[in-house]
Design a protein around this motif. Structure first.
Motif: not given
Length: 84
Positions: A7-36
């Protein structure tokens, strides 16, 4: 691409994204499959390496629900840690 490791490696990669980018990715991933799928299609229209890469990542995570949940969890943890 496998997310079964550290998880530490994955976390390090995700932390490289800027905060709006991380939030946008999180929102996309929690939507249903059709939205993704719709977001992936929109990204592919950019016809650059970044749009293709993001579309591939979203498609991969859609096909691997455990990995998707792990990424969403880590994104939430990173966001909460930075908000406090």
């Amino acid at each position: 691409m496998t997310l079964g490791g550290d998880d530490a490696d994955l976390r390090a990669v995700l932390e490289m994204l800027d905060p709006p980018g991380r939030e946008a990715l999180r929102r996309v991933l929690i939507h249903d499959q059709a939205d993704r799928d719709a977001v992936s299609s929109q990204l592919l229209r950019y016809r650059d390496g970044h749009g293709d890469d993001w579309a591939d990542i979203i498609d991969f995570l859609t096909m691997h629900p455990e990995a998707r949940r792990k990424v969403v969890r880590l994104l939430g943890e990173i966001g909460a840690a930075q908000a406090s």
